[in-house]
Design an enzyme around this catalytic site. Sequence first.
Site, PDB file in Angstrom:
ATOM      1  CB  SER A 152     -53.299  52.766 -47.754  1.00  0.00           C
ATOM      2  OG  SER A 152     -53.154  53.442 -48.968  1.00  0.00           O
ATOM      3  NE  ARG A 218     -46.424  63.030 -48.079  1.00  0.00           N
ATOM      4  CZ  ARG A 218     -46.769  61.852 -47.591  1.00  0.00           C
ATOM      5  NH1 ARG A 218     -47.076  60.884 -48.438  1.00  0.00           N
ATOM      6  NH2 ARG A 218     -46.807  61.631 -46.299  1.00  0.00           N
ATOM      7  CG  ASP A 305     -60.324  56.674 -48.206  1.00  0.00           C
ATOM      8  OD1 ASP A 305     -59.757  57.400 -49.040  1.00  0.00           O
ATOM      9  OD2 ASP A 305     -59.823  55.612 -47.786  1.00  0.00           O
ATOM     10  CG  HIS A 334     -56.341  57.209 -47.891  1.00  0.00           C
ATOM     11  ND1 HIS A 334     -56.953  55.980 -47.990  1.00  0.00           N
ATOM     12  CD2 HIS A 334     -55.005  56.959 -48.041  1.00  0.00           C
ATOM     13  CE1 HIS A 334     -56.054  55.037 -48.207  1.00  0.00           C
ATOM     14  NE2 HIS A 334     -54.862  55.600 -48.226  1.00  0.00           N
ATOM     15  CG  ASP A 335     -53.465  61.176 -44.171  1.00  0.00           C
ATOM     16  OD1 ASP A 335     -52.966  60.215 -44.784  1.00  0.00           O
ATOM     17  OD2 ASP A 335     -52.952  62.318 -44.159  1.00  0.00           O
TER      18      ASP A 335
END
Length: 356
Positions: A152, A218, A305, A334-335
């Site tokens: 990232s 978040r 992603d 993405h994680d």
Amino acid sequence: MLTKSHLGLNESIDSAQAPIQYYSIKGDFSLENGSFLTDPVIAYHTFGKLNKNASNVVWVCHALTANANPLEWWPGLVGENDLINPKEHFIICANIIGSCYGSTGPKDFNPNTGERYLRSFPLLTVRDMVKAHELLRAHLGISKIHLGIGGSMGGQQVLEWAIEQPEIFKNICLVASGAKSSPWGIGIRTAQRMAIEADPSFFSSSPKGGWKGLEAARAMAMISYRTDAIFNFSQKEGNEKIDGFNADSYQRYQGLKLQKRFNAHSYYSLSKCMDTQDVGRKRGGLQEALKRVKANTLVIGINSDLLFTKNDQQVLAHGIKQSQLTFIDSNYGHDGFLIEANTISTILKNFLNDRK
């Protein structure tokens, strides 16, 4: 030949509990936007020790809200018994400027005013972060890096560094990253900053200001980090509910968890920094910039992603001559760059073995 005495480091540091170290940059540290930071401090961790021919340096660059200890947040790839380990490697990871884990950031005091930076903290770019890494590298006496790796925002740093200083790296690994921030990614991060701005405490003089806005930011970010498939599976409900949904409590929990360990001003600053990523800026465009990379390059993308798409990975692989492109199938979006560490480790091991 470099030795431990050149580095001024301990004989061997091979534990996840290794003490954090600090490097002070004296004077004005100029930034790409024309402003500067005075006497900034870089916090960093080292693990393991340098071998006799100084060929075992692995520099890990961390992502948005991580710290300088990859043994904590990248298990399965970096650890005592993992591919990147302190028994074989001299591992370095520096906390990026603008963060709240030891390096100079918005909650710190501006030596020129005696007050906290907070909202006056200058705009950072990824190049500014790499410039700080370069100064730390010189301070440590490191001339060559066997492997530079990051996911990232960490991958953004590694790429920028390999373009700016192409002779330093033998190998680099870019995971779920990109050469230029997309309008989609900038839009997602802008929405998160708007959530922070909607919290009136963000405009106070308190270093804890914006904490409720950070929770909301978040929660918004979590949607872009995952996929609908994994979210629907993990937060599925029984029948006949009209309130108290699992997804609701999960999002609030994730926001609270970050609020307890991070800082709204740092989050705001670093998200803007991610927006600035464009390795082609003042270099004649992306393709000309990518041609400057000399390191053997492994590009790893996550098929699901939403932030750094397949196209982003293909741009990297097509632009860097000596590159290999691999995609990982993962439901985690993405994680996946963190969750799929074991798979990344296997791919990276094979890549490095082929280039011995």
